[in-house]
Design an enzyme around this catalytic site. Structure first.
Site, PDB file in Angstrom:
ATOM      1  N   ASP B 392      36.438  43.101  31.943  1.00 43.05           N
ATOM      2  CA  ASP B 392      37.029  42.455  33.093  1.00 43.05           C
ATOM      3  C   ASP B 392      37.914  41.335  32.540  1.00 43.05           C
ATOM      4  O   ASP B 392      37.762  40.944  31.389  1.00 43.05           O
ATOM      5  CB  ASP B 392      35.898  41.897  33.945  1.00 43.05           C
ATOM      6  CG  ASP B 392      36.415  41.113  35.110  1.00 43.05           C
ATOM      7  OD1 ASP B 392      37.380  41.577  35.731  1.00 43.05           O
ATOM      8  OD2 ASP B 392      35.856  40.056  35.403  1.00 43.05           O
ATOM      9  N   LYS B 560      61.059  27.667  43.059  1.00 42.04           N
ATOM     10  CA  LYS B 560      60.425  28.073  41.805  1.00 42.04           C
ATOM     11  C   LYS B 560      60.094  29.559  41.903  1.00 42.04           C
ATOM     12  O   LYS B 560      59.806  30.061  43.005  1.00 42.04           O
ATOM     13  CB  LYS B 560      59.168  27.260  41.520  1.00 42.04           C
ATOM     14  CG  LYS B 560      58.034  27.479  42.481  1.00 42.04           C
ATOM     15  CD  LYS B 560      56.838  26.631  42.103  1.00 42.04           C
ATOM     16  CE  LYS B 560      55.702  26.873  43.082  1.00 42.04           C
ATOM     17  NZ  LYS B 560      54.618  25.910  42.976  1.00 42.04           N
ATOM     18  N   THR B 674      41.227  44.861  35.183  1.00 37.63           N
ATOM     19  CA  THR B 674      41.117  43.635  35.940  1.00 37.63           C
ATOM     20  C   THR B 674      41.266  43.908  37.426  1.00 37.63           C
ATOM     21  O   THR B 674      42.063  44.725  37.850  1.00 37.63           O
ATOM     22  CB  THR B 674      42.131  42.590  35.460  1.00 37.63           C
ATOM     23  OG1 THR B 674      42.208  41.584  36.434  1.00 37.63           O
ATOM     24  CG2 THR B 674      43.489  43.189  35.228  1.00 37.63           C
ATOM     25  N   GLY B 675      40.469  43.215  38.180  1.00 39.69           N
ATOM     26  CA  GLY B 675      40.472  43.419  39.624  1.00 39.69           C
ATOM     27  C   GLY B 675      41.387  42.458  40.338  1.00 39.69           C
ATOM     28  O   GLY B 675      41.499  42.498  41.543  1.00 39.69           O
ATOM     29  N   ASP B 676      42.035  41.587  39.579  1.00 40.59           N
ATOM     30  CA  ASP B 676      42.906  40.580  40.199  1.00 40.59           C
ATOM     31  C   ASP B 676      43.793  41.204  41.240  1.00 40.59           C
ATOM     32  O   ASP B 676      44.556  42.108  40.963  1.00 40.59           O
ATOM     33  CB  ASP B 676      43.837  39.973  39.135  1.00 40.59           C
ATOM     34  CG  ASP B 676      43.113  38.949  38.321  1.00 40.59           C
ATOM     35  OD1 ASP B 676      41.988  38.606  38.704  1.00 40.59           O
ATOM     36  OD2 ASP B 676      43.662  38.506  37.308  1.00 40.59           O
ATOM     37  N   ARG B 795      44.559  45.445  38.982  1.00 38.50           N
ATOM     38  CA  ARG B 795      44.336  45.666  40.400  1.00 38.50           C
ATOM     39  C   ARG B 795      43.493  46.903  40.655  1.00 38.50           C
ATOM     40  O   ARG B 795      43.819  47.730  41.480  1.00 38.50           O
ATOM     41  CB  ARG B 795      45.677  45.768  41.131  1.00 38.50           C
ATOM     42  CG  ARG B 795      46.177  44.418  41.509  1.00 38.50           C
ATOM     43  CD  ARG B 795      47.235  44.325  42.553  1.00 38.50           C
ATOM     44  NE  ARG B 795      47.922  45.515  42.969  1.00 38.50           N
ATOM     45  CZ  ARG B 795      47.587  46.192  44.054  1.00 38.50           C
ATOM     46  NH1 ARG B 795      46.564  45.807  44.766  1.00 38.50           N
ATOM     47  NH2 ARG B 795      48.285  47.236  44.396  1.00 38.50           N
ATOM     48  N   ASP B 821      31.933  39.709  34.686  1.00 40.71           N
ATOM     49  CA  ASP B 821      31.168  38.587  35.192  1.00 40.71           C
ATOM     50  C   ASP B 821      30.941  38.645  36.699  1.00 40.71           C
ATOM     51  O   ASP B 821      30.090  37.956  37.210  1.00 40.71           O
ATOM     52  CB  ASP B 821      31.865  37.272  34.856  1.00 40.71           C
ATOM     53  CG  ASP B 821      33.122  37.092  35.675  1.00 40.71           C
ATOM     54  OD1 ASP B 821      33.822  38.097  35.883  1.00 40.71           O
ATOM     55  OD2 ASP B 821      33.403  35.976  36.115  1.00 40.71           O
ATOM     56  N   ASN B 824      32.364  42.552  41.255  1.00 44.86           N
ATOM     57  CA  ASN B 824      33.264  43.704  41.241  1.00 44.86           C
ATOM     58  C   ASN B 824      33.128  44.504  39.946  1.00 44.86           C
ATOM     59  O   ASN B 824      33.655  45.591  39.820  1.00 44.86           O
ATOM     60  CB  ASN B 824      34.720  43.248  41.427  1.00 44.86           C
ATOM     61  CG  ASN B 824      35.131  42.256  40.375  1.00 44.86           C
ATOM     62  OD1 ASN B 824      34.281  41.610  39.759  1.00 44.86           O
ATOM     63  ND2 ASN B 824      36.408  42.138  40.140  1.00 44.86           N
TER      64      ASN B 824
END
EC number: 7.6.2.1
Lengths: 372, 1193
Positions: B392, B560, B674-676, B795, B821, B824
């Site tokens: 992760d 920005k 990664t689940g971001d 994702r 951690d 998910n």
């Protein structure tokens, strides 16, 4: 770099956990006992240790040393074994020419007993004490059902076992509703040939004294085997029991001497110590050296008188009589000497081969070889 | 004990009526009580025994025990089997009982948590387990949600409430949930108690991001979506209180549905062992058959005649039947080839290894006070065989802390730490951080090392001032000032928080905002800017702007955004500055920093008025509002002036790059999943790529990084195909003209792809992954991914994580490890062969599902390279030796069979058979299995290649097994035939027979014990005091027990049990016996030594070499060979843009909806724009929620 913004930090200080088993780990602050592992050599796997490794420096000398030790031992054993006098007669009587051929098909209860005499000549004299053995072949004293067919409790003089032998003794447990003493197949099949040895000198037969005591292990005679406890003579003690089926006489009539009669009869004890292999020899009698001047058995003619009671022909068994002297390592044993010499030589030879290989192709373990 | 009711039949749909327990009880929904334990006091013994006897091995031994009770068959006493069996059952039962006890404890703890339930119009404290479906419960700030709730109302306006879903999906940013408008007005308890709405919704499922249902109340229908739900496991944040209706409870909650069944994991060694045990059974049966045939023939030829001395047993009338009986007898005596103690010894060794992991202080994190923990004790040796790691990102590789690290202002780069001579200073020898004490509002947690930036601020450099002014104005952060000067920022993305905090410390303090103003303390001076517009962020724009009017009346646009977007929108006059800044950006990107470009633009008053008017009209437009807004935004954000660029470090966990480098050297492939997903379509690919670079997974040396972002099956397939083609091309050009062409078409794709030269990396996002994981493409995807050195999937949903792991497991036959951690990661942790949880953080879902847990990613290298490697080595050595010693022990019976009429007579005393495995030979091999080390731990880190034998399964496989077996059989042959040769005709030194059965047994047994002891001595590479004690102790124990068993005393008590009386002293006093033992030992051991020496000398393993070097040159300074991948080589143009931001917050701020009335300086807001932003939010997040209600402005 430093903590500038932390989403997780913001969430700190809340009770830990959630879902199943939540809160099992620390959190919530407060009295958290130290969970730091102890710094001990054991727990950190740093115990001092000897780390042997097979190197040329250790392996090759080991081979040479083993070789150098084994070869002399082997030679010693070989020489000792060769110095032992041994004489063996097969008296089964399978060959028609054999004097015992007539007795070949005796049975247990043949009366009168069949006897035969075999003459033989000793080429060399037997200097020290001579041991007389009977040998049996193709006789499976190590068969599982045979081995277990005994009652050690009974043989140890336990009175209740005397009258109620163990089931292991079946089918030689009882006979005509009387308990058999000693029970079991081993006792029942006890060797019962009688061997007598005569020295023939100028046509006169001199009987050679055969000592029948001292042929069993001390522990067997004094610990393992005991006559039933109680007063009175053996006959009374064995009251209520019957003799093994094959035996001509009950166990209390095996010998005239009281300390060699009943269960502690040494011939019986020797028989009861079953052999590991189907071909075996058992000590029968001792011939002691009489004087220092004369050999125990001088070279010459002898005759062996056999009272042939023990049938072995039906299962292709063989019977032998063996005369042998012994040394520090027992009787004749050519195998051990040869084996030692062979193994010693192989070790030595292997040492040489390994040395050559190591020298020619060996890896000079250096750190430079460590690939990455 | 049984408080948790069993579950009913699967439901079609769920009907829940609020405040109506009787009504809801009809449906028998699961209560909120969870149960993970297996036994209670009454059921423990029967259930546990039943489970244990489901183990084939245990049943087998029970069967043997029954066989032994049949007298005709029994070749051994019953106790030879029952003693070890009882021992094994007891040990296992004790272990199970302890495990279950802890499960009970944790269940109780969770079930007994308190929550406030509205019962009969009053709030009552109830335990979690007593919460029923249909109850209304009250939650307070920072409380865990007890069940899946339908949010009814909250303390915040419009029924909003904020939750943190870290437990569920691992995302730490806050999420907004909103009650349906009708219920959000039920603010007090009495109205809530009267609430009798009925929810009809989907049955329990595990989809975290989906919920469909309808609320029926007062004859109206209200659609419900996930946006209205508070799920169990979430934590309420920034919301004083809220009320919710329990819809799913206990096992039906999405959290529990997601936690899935606990699958019992087996190691590959376990599976191999089971196969081998089956083979051994087969072997055993073969031997039994051979010996049984032998017995039948023997009884037919010899035994039948030998009946005069040894009649057949009652009931045995034919040789064939006797052979049949002897088959079973032999099965009994030969069963020791599969010793029952095998399984229990393996368990003991693993337990020992687990304790070593728990005890390892080098895996203890002092900061979080968490030691490493082996939560399962059955997988240790598999740690030594890992080939794929699935990691992760957030919280595992990174700390989820954003740090303002560098910036480029007007062509000058700040942030590099330089010493006096101007050289960049290496980490670890830093000077003091910049002192911000001049600024009373500074955040003390912020640190910056380059003093020149502060000097520039203080010298009044206008560019730098403008730069920080932008940072303090252009954002959507909310501030909270609890007391004077004590500022707290609530940012919805950590990136923004970092930027605003940086500006704050450099003297441009964002103090407070209202919907129309922003108050900033600029170097001590309070200035209030009028906030004219927020041009919100979205993923197409990849930028955000604010338009403010300064107190002087000048209107300015601050923007920005991503470099790729913004640099194109600059005024041409910025060209020179752009070039310099681009260089800086490249430099930052190369370091894995997340970059943003800042720009500004002055707006004419008249132009702004016009534009604002158009904006008003556009935002009120009924259709194509989005497009019109986008066009307007686009129009104004043009020809801007470049101010500079920022670089934010997504702070990695300690030691992550080093760990990844070492693991890569150990041939372990690391995939980051990664689940971001900060927002739909967010630039997570960039985020993930950035992390990839900063943790050295991706390097600029890589030939190419493929990014797969296709939205359709065809696109994805095409992209994958292209990637493969490129790799092929690459390898062809490097392949010395060797043509792969013909192989290409064939099914040998795999091997070709794996032989690819050059380093590639693959980045794939969730959308594409969903297609790639479909059955017809998964192999294609796997081939491509496996050909790459690094794979990053972003994702991905929890389910996809598990699917990816499953895919690799399925086709690669490799050991996989998943580390994460958050909740998910649970599915992937459970799916992988080994699951590792990062502990010490607030979420413990992952830890609970994991097999191992520790608090830092960097401990992974120690877990694998040291503990895993040792465990594997020890287990393999243990198994080899174990099979060897049992074959050596048992096969003697086979040879003896040929000399005892195949009667199943044992060679040894029955006590020797009983004790051989549990006393005489168990402890030395256990000590080796627990303590052995081939090379010291530092070396396994230094030479990661030492890990390879485990991956290739070299130390224990079928071949090694056969070698062990062969050695065992060889030993057994000598063990029997050497004494046979010696004893056949020999006599003792007192003339008595030597070859009596008992002496023979003692001789063979003694030589066996000595030979296997010497062998374990050879195998033991690490002789600690314990090994010495056990090895010598076992020998001593053998002789002690031997003499005790053969003593007079025992015989006098039990003459029939201790028949070997006096045997030891009589036999072992014979020189011949000792000569035999010595000969047997040498003959058995000598070839082994010779072979091992040759192998070591001619073809040493790496570990042998390392070990040798270690011994020879103890003082040698180790060279660190683990190549550090050098810094970035620059070169490739790569956008370092990454910004975890979410659309919609700009509107939220402008509307003032999320501000407490108390904190509003101005009350100039109306309800109308509020509805708009909520709808926008809904449309963007919920997606599927009804569009018909959105059409108003």
């Amino acid at each position: 770099m430093a903590v500038n913004y932390s989403a997780k930090e913001e969430a700190d200080g809340h009770p830990a956990g959630g879902g199943p088993g939540g809160g099992a780990t620390a959190g919530g602050g407060g009295a958290v006992k130290t969970r730091k592992p102890d710094n001990t050599a054991f727990k950190q796997q740093r115990l001092p240790a000897w780390q042997p490794i097979l190197t040329a420096g250790t392996v090759l000398p080991a081979f040479f040393i083993i070789g150098l030790i084994f070869i002399p031992i082997g030679i010693g054993i070989f020489v000792t074994s060769n110095n032992i006098r041994e004489y063996e007669i097969d008296y089964t009587g399978v060959e028609p020419s054999s004097p015992c051929n007539k007795c070949l098909n005796v049975s247990w209860d043949s009366t009168p007993p069949c006897t035969c005499t075999i003459n033989f000549t000793l080429e060399h004299s037997f200097e020290s004490n001579v041991f007389m053995y009977y040998g049996l072949s193709n006789f499976y004293q190590n068969h599982r059902r045979y081995v277990k067919s005994r009652d050690d409790s009974q043989l140890n003089g336990d009175n209740s076992s005397l009258l109620n032998p163990s089931k292991e003794c079946e089918p030689y447990r009882t006979n005509e509703d009387k308990p058999i003493a000693p029970c079991g197949a081993i006792a029942n099949s006890m060797f019962n040939d009688t061997l007598e040895l005569y020295h023939i000198e100028n046509d006169t037969r001199t009987a050679i004294t055969l000592i029948k005591k001292g042929i069993a292990w001390w522990t067997d005679k004094n610990v393992k085997f005991r006559n039933p406890k109680g007063d009175g003579n053996l006959t009374a003690l064995f009251q209520g029991t019957t003799k093994p089926v094959n035996w001509p006489k009950p166990v209390y009539m095996l010998d005239s001497e009281p300390d060699n009669n009943g269960f502690i009869n040494e011939d019986f004890i020797v028989w009861m110590r079953t052999a590991a292999l189907p071909t075996f020899r058992k000590l029968y009698r001792l011939i002691e050296r009489k004087s220092n001047l004369q050999p125990t058995l001088q070279a010459g003619k002898y005759s062996l008188d056999i009272t042939y009671n023990y049938p072995v022909h039906s299962f292709d068994g063989r019977k032998r009589m063996i005369l042998s002297t012994i040394s520090w390592m027992g009787g004749k044993n050519p195998f051990l000497g040869i084996a030692y010499i062979t193994v010693g030589s192989i070790c030595f030879f292997l040492g040489v081969v390994l040395l050559i290989i190591h020298h020619k192709y060996g890896n000079r373990n250096t750190s430079a070889d460590i690939p990455n | 004990m049984e408080r948790c009711a069993a579950r009913g039949a699967p439901e079609e749909e769920r009907r829940v009526r609020a405040n109506a327990r009787e009504y809801n009880e009809k449906f028998q929904y699961a209560s909120n009580c969870i149960k993970t334990s297996k036994y209670n006091i009454v059921t423990f013994l029967p259930v546990n025994l039943f489970e244990q006897f489901q183990e084939v091995a245990n049943t087998y031994f029970l069967f043997l025990l029954i066989l032994q009770l049949i007298p005709q068959i029994s070749s051994l006493s019953w106790f030879t089997t029952i003693v070890p069996l009882v021992l094994v059952l007891t040990i296992t039962a004790v272990k199970d009982a302890t495990d279950d006890y802890f499960r009970h404890k944790s269940d109780n703890q969770v079930n007994n948590r308190q929550s406030q339930v509205l019962i009969g119009g009053v709030l009552r404290q109830e335990q979690w387990m007593n919460v029923r479906v249909g109850d209304i419960i009250k939650l307070e700030n920072n409380q865990f949600v007890a069940a899946d709730l339908l949010l009814l109302c909250s303390s915040e306006p419009h029924g909003l409430c904020y939750v943190e879903t870290a437990e569920l999906d691992g995302e730490t940013n806050m999420k907004v949930r909103q009650a349906t408008p009708v219920t959000s007005e039920l603010a007090d308890i009495s109205t809530l108690a009267r609430f009798d709405g009925e929810v009809i919704c989907e049955p329990p499922n595990n989809k975290l991001d989906k919920f469909g249902g309808t609320l029926y109340w007062k004859e109206n229908k209200f659609p419900l979506s996930n946006q209205n739900m508070l799920l169990r496991g979430c934590v309420l944040r920034n919301t004083e209180w809220c009320f919710g209706l329990v819809v799913f409870a206990g096992p039906d909650t999405k959290l529990m549905q997601n936690s899935g069944r606990t699958k019992f994991k087996r190691t590959s060694i376990d599976r191999l062992m089971n196969t081998l045990v089956l083979w051994i059974f087969g072997f055993l049966v073969c031997m039994g058959v051979i010996l049984a045939i032998g017995n039948a023939i023997w009884e037919h030829e010899v035994g039948v005649c030998f009946q005069i001395y040894l009649p057949w047993d009652e009931g045995v009338h034919s040789a064939v039947f006797s052979g049949f009986l002897s088959f079973w007898s032999y099965i009994i005596i030969l069963n020791t080839v599969v010793p029952i103690s095998l399984y229990v010894s393996v368990e003991v060794i693993r337990l020992g290894h687990s304790y070593f992991i728990n005890w390892d202080k080098k895996m203890y994190c002092a900061k979080r006070r968490t030691p490493a923990e082996a939560r399962t004790t059955t997988l240790n040796e598999e740690l030594g065989q890992v080939e794929y790691i699935f990691s992760d990102k957030t919280g595992t590789l990174t700390q989820n802390i954003m740090v303002f690290s560098k910036c480029s202002v007007n062509g000058h780069s700040y942030g590099d730490v330089q010493d006096v001579l101007g050289h960049n200073v290496e980490l670890g020898e830093r000077p003091e951080p910049v002192d911000f004490s001049f600024n009373p509002l500074a955040d003390p947690g912020f640190q910056f090392w380059d003093p020149s930036l502060l000097e520039a601020v203080q010298l009044g450099d206008p560019h730098v001032h403008e730069f920080f002014r932008l940072l303090s104005l252009c954002h959507t952060v909310m501030s909270e000032e609890k007391s004077e000067g004590e500022l707290y920022y609530k940012a919805q993305s950590p990136d923004e928080g970092a930027l605003v905090t940086a500006a704050r410390n450099f003297g441009f303090v964002f103090r407070s905002r209202t919907p129309k103003t922003i108050t900033v303390h600029e170097l001590g001076r309070a200035i209030t800017y009028q906030l004219l517009a927020i041009l919100d962020f979205n993923n197409i724009r990849k930028r955000m702007s604010v338009i403010v009017r300064s107190p002087e009346g000048k209107i300015r646009l601050y923007c920005k955004g991503a470099d790729t977007i913004l640099l194109e929108r600059l005024h041409p006059s910025n060209q020179d500055l752009t070039n310099v800044t681009t260089d800086h950006l490249n430099e930052y990107a190369g370091e894995g920093l997340r970059t943003l470009v800042l720009a500004c633009k002055d707006l004419e008053e008249s132009y702004y008025e016009d534009w604002a008017e158009r904006l008003r009209r556009a935002s009120g437009a009924p259709e194509a509002r989005e497009d019109r807004l986008a066009r307007l935004y686009d129009e104004v954000e043009r020809d801007m002036t470049l101010l500079g660029a920022t670089a934010i470090e997504d702070k990695l966990q300690q030691g992550v790059p080093e760990t990844i480098a070492i693991l890569t050297l150990a041939n372990i492939k690391i995939w980051v999943l990664t689940g971001d997903k900060q927002a739909p379509g967010s630039p997570c690919a960039e985020t993930a790529v950035n992390i990839g670079y900063s943790c050295k997974m991706l390097t600029d040396d890589m030939t190419e990084v493929f990014v797969v972002t296709g939205h359709t099956v065809l696109e994805v397939r095409e992209e994958l195909r292209k990637a493969r083609e490129k790799m092929m091309d690459g390898s062809r050009s490097m392949g010395n003209g060797f043509s792969y062409q013909e192989k290409l078409s064939s099914s040998k794709l795999t091997s070709v792809l794996e032989a690819i030269a050059g380093e590639y990396a693959l980045v794939i996002n969730g959308h594409s992954l969903a297609h790639a994981l479909e059955a017809d493409m998964e192999v294609e995807f796997l081939e491509t991914a496996c050909a790459c050195k690094a794979v990053i999937c972003c994702r991905v949903t929890p389910l996809q994580k598990a699917q990816v792991v499953e895919l690799v497991k399925k086709y690669k036959k490799a050991v996989t490890l998943a580390i994460g951690d958050g909740a998910n990661d649970v599915s992937m942790i459970k799916t992988a062969h080994i699951g590792v949880g990062i502990s010490g953080q607030e979420g413990i879902q992952a830890v609970l599902a994991s097999d191992y847990s520790f608090s830092q990613f960097k401990f992974l290298q120690r877990l694998l390279l040291v503990h895993g490697r040792w465990s594997y080595l020890r287990m393999c050595k243990f198994l080899c030796y174990f099979f060897y010693k049992n074959f050596a022990f048992t096969m003697v019976h086979f040879w003896f069979g040929f000399f005892c009429g195949f009667s199943a007579q044992t060679v040894y005393d029955q006590y020797f058979i009983t004790l051989y495995n549990i006393v005489y030979t168990s402890l030395p091999v256990l000590a080796m299995g627990v303590f052995d080390q081939d090379v010291p731990e530092q070396r396994s880190m230094e030479y990661p290649k030492l890990y390879e034998p485990g991956q290739l399964n070299l130390l224990f496989n079928k071949r090694e097994f056969f070698i062990c077996i062969a050695q065992g059989i060889y030993t057994s042959v000598l063990m029997f035939f050497i004494p046979y040769g010696v004893f056949a005709d020999a006599t003792r030194d007192d003339g008595a027979q030597l070859a009596d059965y008992q002496s023979f047994a003692v001789t063979v047994a003694t030589s066996l014990v000595i030979v296997v002891s010497v062998q374990i001595g050879l195998d033991t590479g690490f002789w600690t005091a314990i090994n010495h004690f056990f090895i010598w102790g076992s020998l001593a124990a053998y002789f002690a027990i031997l003499f005790a068993m053969h003593s007079d005393g025992l015989f006098q008590m039990f003459p029939n049990q201790f028949r070997f009386v006096g045997n030891a002293q009589n036999t072992l006093a014979q020189p011949t016996v000792w000569l035999t033992i010595a000969l047997t030992t040498v003959v058995c051991i000598m070839p082994v030594v010779a072979f091992r020496f040759l192998k070591l000398d001619l073809k040493p393993e790496l570990s042998d070499t390392v070990r040798y070097t270690q011994l020879v040159r103890k003082k040698q300074k180790p060279q660190h060979r683990c190549a550090r991948r050098g810094g970035c080589g620059g070169g490739s143009r790569r956008s370092g843009y990454a910004f975890s931001h979410q659309e919609g917050f700009g509107e939220l701020i402008m509307s003032g909806k999320n501000m407490r009335l108390s904190s509003l300086a101005l009350s100039g807001f109306t309800a109308r724009p509020g509805a708009a932003w909520i709808e926008t939010l809904r449309r963007k997040k919920g997606g599927e929620s009804s569009p018909d209600t959105a059409a108003k402005g």
